[in-house]
Every structure is written in C-alpha cells, then in structure tokens.
Design an enzyme around this catalytic site. Structure first.
Site, PDB file in Angstrom:
ATOM      1  N   LYS A   1     122.632  29.805   1.550  1.00 16.41           N
ATOM      2  CA  LYS A   1     123.148  30.075   0.209  1.00 16.41           C
ATOM      3  C   LYS A   1     123.362  31.583   0.070  1.00 16.41           C
ATOM      4  O   LYS A   1     122.434  32.380   0.261  1.00 16.41           O
ATOM      5  CB  LYS A   1     122.127  29.589  -0.817  1.00 16.41           C
ATOM      6  CG  LYS A   1     122.705  29.077  -2.094  1.00 16.41           C
ATOM      7  CD  LYS A   1     121.620  28.344  -2.869  1.00 16.41           C
ATOM      8  CE  LYS A   1     122.099  27.907  -4.228  1.00 16.41           C
ATOM      9  NZ  LYS A   1     121.008  27.342  -5.022  1.00 16.41           N
TER      10      LYS A   1
HETATM   11  O1  G3P Z   1     121.309  25.700  -8.087  1.00 18.25           O
HETATM   12  C1  G3P Z   1     121.457  26.703  -9.053  1.00 18.25           C
HETATM   13  C2  G3P Z   1     120.529  26.513 -10.172  1.00 18.25           C
HETATM   14  O2  G3P Z   1     119.215  26.448  -9.681  1.00 18.25           O
HETATM   15  C3  G3P Z   1     120.588  27.464 -11.312  1.00 18.25           C
HETATM   16  O3  G3P Z   1     120.041  26.788 -12.367  1.00 18.25           O
HETATM   17  O4  G3P Z   1     118.750  26.428 -14.387  1.00 18.25           O
HETATM   18  O5  G3P Z   1     118.578  28.610 -13.195  1.00 18.25           O
HETATM   19  O6  G3P Z   1     120.666  28.025 -14.436  1.00 18.25           O
HETATM   20  P1  G3P Z   1     119.489  27.518 -13.684  1.00 18.25           P
END
Ligand code: G3P
Length: 309
Positions: free
Chosen positions: A125
């Site tokens: 990633k």
């Molecule tokens: O995979 C990306 C994700 O983990 C981001 O999520 O909830 O931190 O916006 P969030």
C-alpha cells in the site's frame, strides 16, 4: 442517496473486462456462480476480527494501515511485522495490503521488497501523495514513482489516500493494481465544512488552497463529486466517478472502495461500480442481518418440531 436512474448501464460492462475474482479451484469441474462478483475485504489489522469473517467466507482480502495496526495493539515495528505476517498467512492466497511507513523512495523500495517477502499474496500500500506536506524536501511525486517502480518489479500495489479521480488515474497509469478512494472521509469532510445555507456538497471544490496559491484551489475534488446529490453522497459519487472513468477506458486497476462509515454505503458502492469494498469488521458482521430473516427462521424451526426427525 444514489438514485438507480443515475447509474449508467455500462458500468456493469466493467466486470466483463476484469479477471475472475473467484476462479474455480483446480480439479473442480463446476464453475463458480459468482466468479466476477465484487470482492469484500476486511479493513482491519486485528486477526481476532478477521478470523470469523474469513471462516464464514465473507471476505477474500484484508487491508491494513499504520493506524489500524496501532489500533489492533501493535506498539513497535517488530510487533506490527508479526501481526502482518499472521494475517498474510491466514488469508493466503487472498490479497493483504500492507502499508509502507517509509516516505522516501530510496527507503520505500527496500521496505516494499521486505514486506512482499512475507507472502505471494502481499500487496504494497503506497500513499498517493502528501509527501511534501510531511517534509517539504521530499519529492511530491514519490508515491507515483514508487508505484511505477514496484509495477516494473512485478510487485502488486494499492494506491491509498485517493480523494479524486485524477489521483486514481495517475495511480493506474503508474501501474497500481488497486486504487483506494476514501469515501467516508470525503462525506465526513462535507458534513464538517459545508455551511447549512450553502449549496449542497460544494466545499471540497471551493476550499481555499492550503498550499497558498489560488491556482491550486480546484485540485481538491472534481465538480462531479462536489456538485451532485446530498452531502452524504459525496464519497459514493467519488467511487462512481472513478468506476465510470476506468470503465470508459478499460482500465483494469481495481477500484477498492474504502473508509466505510455505515451499512448503507455498502450496497450504494456496489450499485455505482466498485470492484472491491474494504469494510470495518463491525459493519461486515451486521450488514446482512434482517429482522424478517430472524423471524422467518424462528418460525421454520418452531414448525419443524411438528415432524419426526
Ligand atoms: O482502508 C482505508 C481506511 O482504513 C481508512 O478508513 O475510517 O480511517 O477513514 P478511515
């Protein structure tokens, strides 16, 4: 809410150009009925959340990032590495995204090779940008250069922190296997920054340039995402925009919708053409519950007591 009449018919054609996602296991004669179905990944670094979803066949992949690893209990690089290796082994052969923590190309490439050595199912990633925001001496195109270099080394990649379709296209051109648009963070931003009396959904487009130059102010999103629908639709419209562009140009980089906030976003992102959904475990555990299913099941079990077994 995304209306069905807003969904272009040709979005469904995209699946035709994509590889089978559930290929028939060797030796099995029956074709799988959902071989081109979108895949569901778990967005977590916690093996305790992953295992039940994996055992139930709900997920066929996992995505992690440093925030999720920390939340799952990693308190050193050593413990994060052990947790990542455990997830990679459990998920084999399904993809597991492991995020780079280095931020210069010289260090990111060896770190990517090290992480890729944990298993053939590892996906690296790579943040698409933000490098010069962290350190102004770092090349702003570091993410793209790393994606391109890893593509040339046959290492699969997931371009993360995608917030507009241009970032997604640049990542695809660089050779990314997946792009991760963060739909929840876009919707959060709209809720936080749009004044109630303003036209719906325009703040990302009109936001003042934080790099100090008016000419950059249109970089923050596209007019399609900013102008249409309700504020809560902005993230879904981002997924839609990328899916349509990729469909138009037969781009096989997969649209991995990320950053889910609620269960409604799950079917909405499927309707608008996401190839993969990476969803937090609590949403995945509950999203297919239905009170009428519970009621119906109780009645079936009760009525079956009338029969001899
Ligand atoms: O995979 C990306 C994700 O983990 C981001 O999520 O909830 O931190 O916006 P969030």
């Amino acid at each position: 809410m995304l209306r069905p009449d807003e969904i272009p018919a040709h979005i469904g054609m995209r699946r035709k150009i994509m590889d089978d996602t559930l290929p028939t296991p060797e030796g099995k004669l029956l074709p799988h009925p959902a071989e081109k179905a979108p895949r569901i990944f778990a967005d977590t670094g916690d093996i305790k959340e992953i295992r039940p979803l994996h055992d139930a066949g709900i997920i066929s992949g996992v995505t992690t990032n440093p925030t999720l690893m920390k939340k799952a209990g990693a308190d050193s690089w050593e413990s994060a590495k052990n947790m990542m290796k455990e997830i990679v082994k459990l998920l084999d052969p399904h993809p597991v995204s492991l995020e780079l923590t280095e931020i210069t190309k010289e260090k990111m490439i060896p770190q990517a090779e090290k992480l890729a050595s944990y298993g053939h199912n590892v996906v690296i990633k790579v943040p698409i940008g933000g490098y010069e925001a962290v350190d102004s001496s770092i090349d702003r195109n570091t993410g793209l250069k790393v994606l391109h270099e890893l593509w040339s080394r046959d290492i699969k990649t997931n371009a993360t922190l995608i917030f507009n379709s241009t970032q997604a296209l640049w990542a695809a051109r660089a050779g990314a296997t997946y792009v991760s648009p963060f739909l929840g963070r876009v919707a959060d931003y709209m809720y936080k920054h749009d004044a109630v009396e303003m036209p719906l959904g325009n703040s990302l487009y009109h936001m003042e340039d934080h790099r100090g130059g008016k000419e950059n102010s249109r970089l923050f999103n596209t007019s399609y995402v900013a102008a249409g629908g309700d504020r809560k639709d902005a993230g879904i419209r981002l997924i839609h925009e990328i899916a349509v562009i990729f469909a138009n140009y037969r781009i096989k980089t997969e649209v991995l919708a990320a950053s889910y906030r609620n269960d409604v976003q799950v079917p909405e992102s499927l309707l608008c053409g996401a190839d993969i959904l990476t969803v937090p475990a609590p949403i995945l555990m509950a999203v297919a519950d239905h009170p009428l299913t519970d009621e119906g099941m109780k009645a079936f079990v009760e009525d079956s007591k009338a029969f001899d077994h």
